[in-house]
Design an enzyme around this catalytic site. Structure first.
Site, PDB file in Angstrom:
ATOM      1  CG  ASP A 476      38.194  37.477  43.118  1.00  0.00           C
ATOM      2  OD1 ASP A 476      37.172  37.928  42.591  1.00  0.00           O
ATOM      3  OD2 ASP A 476      39.107  38.165  43.586  1.00  0.00           O
ATOM      4  CE  LYS A 477      38.216  40.768  36.507  1.00  0.00           C
ATOM      5  NZ  LYS A 477      39.221  41.697  36.241  1.00  0.00           N
ATOM      6  NE  ARG A 680      39.269  46.313  31.557  1.00  0.00           N
ATOM      7  CZ  ARG A 680      38.671  45.856  32.645  1.00  0.00           C
ATOM      8  NH1 ARG A 680      38.897  44.626  33.052  1.00  0.00           N
ATOM      9  NH2 ARG A 680      37.851  46.597  33.325  1.00  0.00           N
ATOM     10  NE  ARG A 863      27.413  45.474  37.447  1.00  0.00           N
ATOM     11  CZ  ARG A 863      28.443  46.303  37.395  1.00  0.00           C
ATOM     12  NH1 ARG A 863      29.514  45.994  36.715  1.00  0.00           N
ATOM     13  NH2 ARG A 863      28.410  47.423  38.049  1.00  0.00           N
ATOM     14  CG  ASP A 893      37.311  36.794  46.607  1.00  0.00           C
ATOM     15  OD1 ASP A 893      36.362  36.889  45.818  1.00  0.00           O
ATOM     16  OD2 ASP A 893      38.402  37.340  46.441  1.00  0.00           O
TER      17      ASP A 893
END
Lengths: 1167, 350
Positions: A476-477, A680, A863, A893
């Site tokens: 997972d991020k 970002r 996504r 998750d």
């Protein structure tokens, strides 16, 4: 409707009979054990569509996001559920709907025993042990005592059963707590809300939920305390994310008092899809004029069980899905019980051994039969057989049932005698070894998270060794690779870069004696602060102020006040769907633009210590086409400004280019610098509205927002029309903070031949930027992006991707993808988004995706929905034998964690779902490196060796028994000790050479070839153990017990010396257990031979007095070990494995070290 | 790589120090055991080790093998199989009838020549072939309690099918005692009797602790089916040494049992006249009976196997030592050379 009214409306009975839709869950602690927590008890739902996809002030129906996922279709009456608002009787009339009770237990008192036993006997070996225990009950065979033969199996079964039973009891207890929680339910007749236990809540009932309460079931919002119908829910218990999600009540229903409301909701049958909700509502207005036009309901109108209501004083909703039908329960897919790879491989060997056993026993039986037939005439009188029993006057038969029966008995008896071939003790030893390994993993100080004070947790005890064979890591991020903390790092205002956050911000908002401070402080750049304060000219100050005002206003963040111990100080906690926006608002607050209050109509901002009220005249939400959002703000001085923020590529298209060209160029340079730092970036622009422009926009906006059809599209058009000719204000750089050591960990894993796939719910751009910052992606990689909206498009892009991959990969061999550095090929990265996966997973395109994905070095899925995460894991699991590991922290998750061979939860964060579902839990992603490379390697190595050694040792006994029937002494302790303590290579070396991990991936330590070799070795050893004494004592006076003693001592020595030869590291425990076992055996033999009752009385002393005995013993030891020693020496020298080389390296380094440390000492002494 | 890991470890320990004052009860306690860092010896099979192990084994095994062979060669054995010889020529085809007929005199005389000088003590054995004293039915068929204590004479459990006869318990019961060997031998040289000392042929431990001094045979060999020897009813079991020897059941189907000792030297070419009573029935299962006179050595009786085995293993080890030396010379490999690691050998990973 008539077609539905088949079943009687006895809802309680119907509820009882409701099918248990929750599949059995894995044994270990499930998510349900949080009964103590006040929060809801539900499993993973991530509400995927987060961030700017919904406006703050939306007024009425909007198409849900599920539309995009292709679920937009008319609901057929057959597929629909009809919910009559405020009329549970009628709602439940048509179908047997379950009530809101949930049941997560596996067993009832009646089914516990059969069902639990049935599950346990899935282990092949247990069936074997059961058959053996049965055989032991036949009195004619009476080899061992019947009761004693059942004990070991009964013990093993009993312990597991008690464990399962206890867990199930805990589940039932937490179910009970959950079901008895109280909700306010509207009693139709009384028109008032009455407290009712959750379990009695029925579909169609209207429920009121107050702030900070959990939602008892899936319900459609009817009304909220907010006049605009807005409600905020927190999904922290679902996905570990602390930000708020916005939900809306339809204006059509919000306007009517809930007590008076009635109507019909047509919705889908319960399903697992948590992103989509498809329904429509016909509201009956109390005036009697039935609304004829159905209003559509979507994802944003439903609140799901498991969420918590926040920042909204109350909501009223109607239950549409209850109990087992709730999306959360449907998504709590029971985990398949996991069994370690080694153990399943072991089943193969067990079957092989059983066949050998059968063959051996058949030989025994056939020979026995032949012998009996040969001697059939002599059996009566044969001195050593004599079937005649003359004790009674009538001549009887002594234990004789005919040749056929005797042959069968011979067979069964040899089965009992040789049963140790498949040792039940092995299974017990394995459990003990795993326990020991778990202890060491828990105790490892390198896996202790100092930040959250969490240590490693072993939640599943039976897959330790799988950690050594992982080939795919699915990560997972958010919260796993990153800390889920966005930090404002850089600002570029009018082309000037300010990225030196140094000073603490001193701003706080004071009003009526109450101080408000932002919860998180951001370091500020003094130069920029100076510019804001006007130190660099008034023009510059205005621009900088506009920049921060844009940051503070152009968002959907809600400020929430948090109490502090000091009653005069309150902290402002900014809650929002996008962590980026939160970071920007915190940054604005630090520079003196503190967002204090937000309602749907206005915003209060504390501007440099002075509270100002801004009217929010309109808000254009973020969408993926425009990639920007904007707000129209009415200033206190009556000017009207449009603030826009968005991705750089979309923003530069709408910025006025004819002026400020230098600034634009400078900003672009800054942006490039930011993004190469892994930040970002967002660009902020502004447009001042003249009255004319405003009027024009306003009428268009009003018209669009009130239209019933295609509202979103119209609003988008309005936004696109007005977002142009912007003045550039600046740009921001936000750091998505990586967890400590993530890039290094990923590099180590990659070196170890492990493929790391990142599966994230984030946007593609975010995912890619994180990919770069954690070194998963590199600049020289070729990115293949699959981003398609239809199945055909997916097929085409997959084919393109495959051909690109083929072209770029010189060698088609998939092995080569592991080689990583040093190869000539261009590394490939596959980036695929969830929408494409919708079209690919569970269709024939899966194969193509699999091919492309396995060729690529890196796979990034963005996504993706929780179930898609599981789908990707399944994609790999079904097509390869490779071991998979999933790691994540949130409830989204869970499905992936349960699906993967090994599931790891990141603990220490708020949400516990992932940890509850995981097999192992730890504090940091980087602990994966010691866990896999060190502990995984050791666990695998140890367990593989122990299993192999057990098979070896027991077959030595059996082959020996085949020659001479005698009892067996067990020597389990040294194996267990070696299985827990031995390590082939040290931690340091394992971390230095991550590639050593491939030993596990390639099954180097446990495979059929090794097994066959070991069996041949054991055959040779048992032959020497038997034939050397046999030939040496041929035609001698040796008696049975003496020879037995010799054989036992020989075999115990042989198996232990065999073990000693394979031990990698000798510490004192190993020494003690190994030599201790030998000494213990000798003592045992001596003690037994001191008991006059046994025929072997004093035998050991007699035989130890002869030299022949010692000569035999010594001869056996050497002769049995020569082949093994020779092979070992040869292979280690000529074909050294990497592990072997690493050991040599380690050794030579150590000697060098000790030499070098000695030299200075000696020189010192000479001085 | 190493740097990367080093920094990771370093930073974690740094943060550990920083937060040390905080409560850290959950933090694992450091010990060399829990961190799996106990001091340990890590043996590696270096060429030197391999060669010296093989050489050492060779050096030990070859002399032992030679000594064992020599000892075995020095043992003098007179082996005489008499089961066929002692059947009168007219009854060769009906051996079972012959042996079961009590009226026929079973005496049988034979002269044996001493092939070599035999120094005392000379052991007299009888050897049975194809007699499975280790058969599970046979081995179990005894009762040790009964043999030891007079008070437990009625204890015959496990003695099937020879527990009782004519309604009364048998002492000693069971198949083993029942099948007691009953051939007897007497020897003479030049018409002078050679005394065979039958005392202390059994284990002292058995006489003292397994067979009672106050246990006398009772109701023994009284059933219709007679197995073997009768016992002297007036002697306690502890003095019935033939029984004690017999009851120590043999491990292998071909076995010898000590019959007695001749305590005088026999000279080469002496003619020994053996007079045997051929009573024991091995004819029904075609078992062989052999009389053995043998001296002994440190390694036991005459058996070349162990010597040959030791020589073979020792020789093999010498050969392996040489072979390994050649291997190490022909294909030298520096131990612990990283260039042999698979990924270094073949960067493409093939």
């Amino acid at each position: 409707m008539a077609s539905h009214s088949v079943n009687p409306p006895e809802d309680s009975a119907a509820a009882e009979a409701a099918p248990n839709t929750v599949p059995p869950r894995r044994g270990s602690l499930s998510f349900r054990s949080r009964a103590e927590r006040s929060s809801s008890e539900t499993l993973s739902v991530e509400i995927m569509e987060r961030s700017r996809s919904r406006p703050m002030a939306s007024y009425a129906s909007k198409r849900s996001d599920s539309d995009k996922l292709g679920s937009q279709r008319e609901i057929d009456d057959d597929e629909a559920r009809f919910v009559y608002i405020n009329d549970p009787e009628r709602s439940n009339l048509a179908a047997r709907l379950p009530n809101n009770a949930i049941k997560t237990t596996k067993y009832t008192i009646l089914t516990f025993l059969p069902r639990n036993l049935f599950e346990q006997f899935h282990r092949v070996a247990y069936i074997y042990f059961l058959i053996l225990a049965g055989l032991n009950q036949v009195p004619q065979l009476g080899v061992f005592s019947p009761a004693a033969s059942i004990l070991p199996l009964a013990f093993v079964l009993g312990v597991t059963a008690v464990k399962d039973g206890y867990e199930d009891w805990r589940r039932s207890r937490s179910d009970r707590n959950e079901n008895n929680r109280v909700a306010l339910v509207l009693v139709p007749g009384d028109r008032e809300f009455r407290p009712t236990p959750w379990k009695y809540v029925r579909v169609g009932e209207v429920i009121k939920v107050a702030a900070d309460e959990s939602i008892p079931c899936d319900m459609v919002l009817l009304a909220t305390s907010d006049p605009a119908g807005v409600a905020y829910v927190q999904t922290i218990n679902l996905d570990g994310e602390s930000n708020l999600k916005t939900r809306y009540a339809k204006q059509e229903m919000q306007s009517t008092a809930p007590e008076a409301l009635s109507g019909l909701i047509r919705c889908e049958k319960p399903n697992r899809n948590i992103y989509g909700f498809l329904a429509s509502v016909n509201v009956d207005f109390p005036t009697g004029t039935a609304a004829t036009k159905p209003v559509s309901l979507g994802q944003s109108n439903i609140i799901l069980r498991g969420c918590e209501l926040k920042n909204t004083s109350w909501v009223v909703g109607v239950a549409v899905y209850t109990g087992q039908d709730t999306k959360v329960m449907l998504n709590s897919s029971g985990a398949p019980s996991k069994r370690s790879r080694l153990e399943s491989q072991m089943n193969r060997e067990v079957i092989l051994l059983a066949a050998t056993l059968f063959a051996l026993c058949s030989i025994v039986a056939i020979l026995a039969g032949v012998w009996l037939v040969d001697h059939r005439h002599e059996l009566d009188t044969l001195p050593y057989y004599r079937k005649q029993d003359l004790s009674e006057p009538q001549v009887g038969k002594y234990n004789y049932y005919g040749i056929g029966a005797e042959t069968v008995f011979a067979f069964l008896m040899s089965v009992i005698l040789f049963q140790v071939m498949i040792p039940i003790a092995l299974y017990i030893s394995m459990e003990l070894v795993r326990l020991g390994q778990a202890f060491f993993m828990i105790q490892d100080k390198n896996m202790f998270d100092e930040a959250t004070k969490t240590r490693f947790q072993c939640r599943a005890l039976n897959i330790n060794e799988d950690l050594g064979q992982i080939k795919y890591v699915f990560s997972d991020k958010t919260g796993t690779l990153t800390e889920n903390k966005m930090e404002f790092r850089c600002a570029s205002v009018r082309g000037v870069d300010y990225s030196h956050g140094e000073e603490e911000s001193l701003f706080s908002s004071v009003s009526s004696g109450e101080t408000r401070k932002p919860k998180t402080s951001v370091k500020i750049d003094p130069e920029l602060m100076d510019a804001i304060k006007g130190g660099q000219g008034i023009e510059k100050a205005n621009l900088a102020r506009d920049f921060f005002l844009a940051l503070a206003t152009c968002n959907t963040v809600v400020p929430i006040l948090v109490e502090t111990p000091d009653p005069s100080v309150k902290l402002i906690d900014y809650q929002g769907e996008s962590p980026d926006e939160q970071a920007l608002v915190y940054a604005a607050a630090a520079y003196g633009f503190m967002l204090v209050e937000r309602t749907s109509g206005h915003i209060v901002v504390d501007v440099l210590g002075e509270r100002q009220r801004f009217n929010v005249l309109g808000l254009h939400e973020f969408d993926s086409d425009r990639k920007r959002m904007s707000v129209v703000i009415g200033f206190p001085d009556k000017t009207i400004k449009l603030f826009v923020k968005g991705a750089d590529n979309s923003m530069f298209g709408v910025i006025r280019k004819n002026i400020d060209l230098d600034i634009i160029r400078e900003t672009e340079t800054n942006l490039h610098a930011y993004s190469s730092m892994g930040l970002r970036t967002l660009v902020i622009g502004m447009r001042e509205f003249s009255i004319d422009v405003f009027e024009e926009w306003h009428s268009a906006y009003e018209k669009a927002s009130q239209s019933l059809i295609g509202r979103a599209k119209l609003l988008r058009a309005v936004a696109a029309n007005v977002e142009r000719d912007l003045n550039i204000l600046g740009a921001s750089g936000i750091e998505d903070k990586l967890q400590q050591g993530v890039p290094e960990a990923i590099e180590s894993l990659r070196q170890a031949g492990i493929k790391v796939w990142v599966l994230t719910g984030d946007k593609q751009e975010t995912a890619i930027s994180i990919g770069f910052s954690c070194k998963l992606l590199t600049r020289e990689m070729t990115q293949i992006v699959i981003n398609s909206n239809s199945k055909e498009a997916c097929r085409k892009s997959l084919q393109d991707a495959a051909s690109t991959a083929r072209r770029l990969k010189a060698a088609p061999d998939s092995e080569s993808t592991f080689s990583g550095t040093g190869s000539m090929q261009t590394p490939l990265a596959l980036i695929i988004d969830g929408t494409s996966l919708v079209h690919i997973l569970d269709t024939e395109l899966e194969d193509e995706l699999f091919e492309v994905a396995t060729v690529c070095d890196v796979v990034l899925c963005c996504r993706v929905a929780p179930m898609q995460k599981a789908g990707i894991v399944t994609l790999i699991k079904n097509r390869t034998d490779d071991m998979t590991l999933a790691i994540g922290d949130g409830a989204n998750d869970v499905s992936m964690i349960q699906m993967a061979d090994v599931g790891i939860g990141i603990s220490g964060q708020e949400g516990r779902q992932a940890v509850m579902a995981s097999d192992f839990a730890m504090g940091q992603f980087r602990f994966l490196v010691p866990l896999l490379l060190v502990h995984g390697h050791w666990n695998y190595q140890r367990m593989a060796y122990m299993i192999m050694y057990n098979f070896y040792r027991n077959s030595v006994f059996v082959f020996l028994l085949f020659c001479v029937l005698y009892s067996v002494i067990y020597t389990a302790l040294p194996t267990i000790i070696v299985g827990v303590l031995d390590k082939d290579v040290s931690r340091k070396t394992l971390l230095k050479y991550p590639k050593l991990y491939r030993a596990g991936q390639n099954n180097e330590r446990y495979n059929l070839k090794l097994f066959v070799l070991t069996m041949m070795d054991s055959l040779w050893q048992s032959l020497t153990v038997f034939y050397i004494p046999y030939l040496a004592y041929r035609r001698s006076t040796i008696d049975g017990p003496s020879l037995g003693d010799l054989l036992i001592l020989a075999v115990v020595l042989v198996v232990n010396i065999h073990l000693a030869m394979d031990v990698f590291q000798w510490n004192w425990i190993t020494h003690a257990s190994l030599w201790g076992c030998i000494v213990a055996t000798i003592i045992c033999v001596i003690i037994i031979d001191c008991i006059w009752m046994f025929p072997g009385y004093w035998a050991i002393f007699h035989i130890m007095g002869t030299r022949l005995f010692w000569a035999c013993l010594f001869g056996i030891l050497v002769a049995s070990m020569v082949p093994r020693f020779t092979t070992k020496a040869l292979t280690e020298y000529l074909m050294p494995s990497d592990v072997q080389l690493a050991r040599e390296l380690e050794k030579s380094e150590e000697t060098n070290l000790s030499n070098s440390s000695e030299i200075p000492l000696s020189t010192f002494s000479q001085l | 790589m190493q740097n990367a890991n080093g920094s990771t470890a370093g930073s974690s320990s740094a943060s550990g120090e920083a937060s040390a004052p905080l409560r850290n009860s959950k933090r694992p306690k450091y010990s060399r055991f829990t961190q799996q860092e106990l001091p340990a010896c890590k043996p590696i099979l270096t060429p030197r080790w391999v060669i010296s192990v093989f050489t050492l084994i060779g050096i030990i095994f070859v002399p032992i093998g030679l000594a064992a062979l020599a000892a075995s060669n020095k043992v003098v054995e007179i082996v005489y199989r008499y089961d066929d010889d002692c059947v009168p020529p007219n009854m060769v085809n009906m051996k079972v009838a012959y042996i079961q007929n009590d009226t026929i005199d079973k005496t049988c005389t034979k002269t044996l020549k001493v092939p070599k000088h035999m120094s005392q003590p000379i052991y007299v054995y009888y050897q049975l072939d194809n007699f499975y004293q280790n058969h599970r039915r046979y081995v179990k068929s005894r009762n040790d309690a009964q043999l030891r204590k007079a008070s437990e004479a009625n204890e015959t459990s496990g003695c099937d099918p020879e527990r009782t006869a004519n309604g009364a318990p048998i002492v000693p019961c069971g198949l083993i005692a029942w099948s007691l060997f009953n051939d007897t031998y007497s020897f003479a040289i030049r018409n002078r009797n050679l005394t065979v000392n039958k005392k202390d042929i059994s284990w002292k431990s058995d006489r003292d602790h397994k067979f009672g001094k106050d246990v006398y045979p009772r109701n023994f060999q009284n059933s219709t089916l007679r197995g073997g020897a009768k016992l002297n009813l007036t002697k306690p079991l502890s003095e019935q040494e033939d029984l004690i020897v017999w009851m120590r059941t043999a491990a292998l189907p071909t076995f010898r049992k000590l019959y007695g000792r001749i305590e005088q030297d026999l000279v080469i070419n002496d003619a020994i006249t053996v007079q045997l009573q051929n009573n024991y029935n091995t004819y029904s299962f075609s078992g062989k009976k052999t009389l053995v006179l043998s001296t002994s050595s440190w390694i036991g009786g005459k058996n070349d196997f162990l010597g040959i085995a030791y020589l073979t293993v020792g020789g093999l080890c010498f050969f392996l030592a040489v072979a390994f030396t050649i291997v190490y010379l022909v294909k030298p490999r520096k131990l612990g050379d990283p260039s042999y690691l698979s990924w270094n050998r073949n960067p493409a990973g093939h």
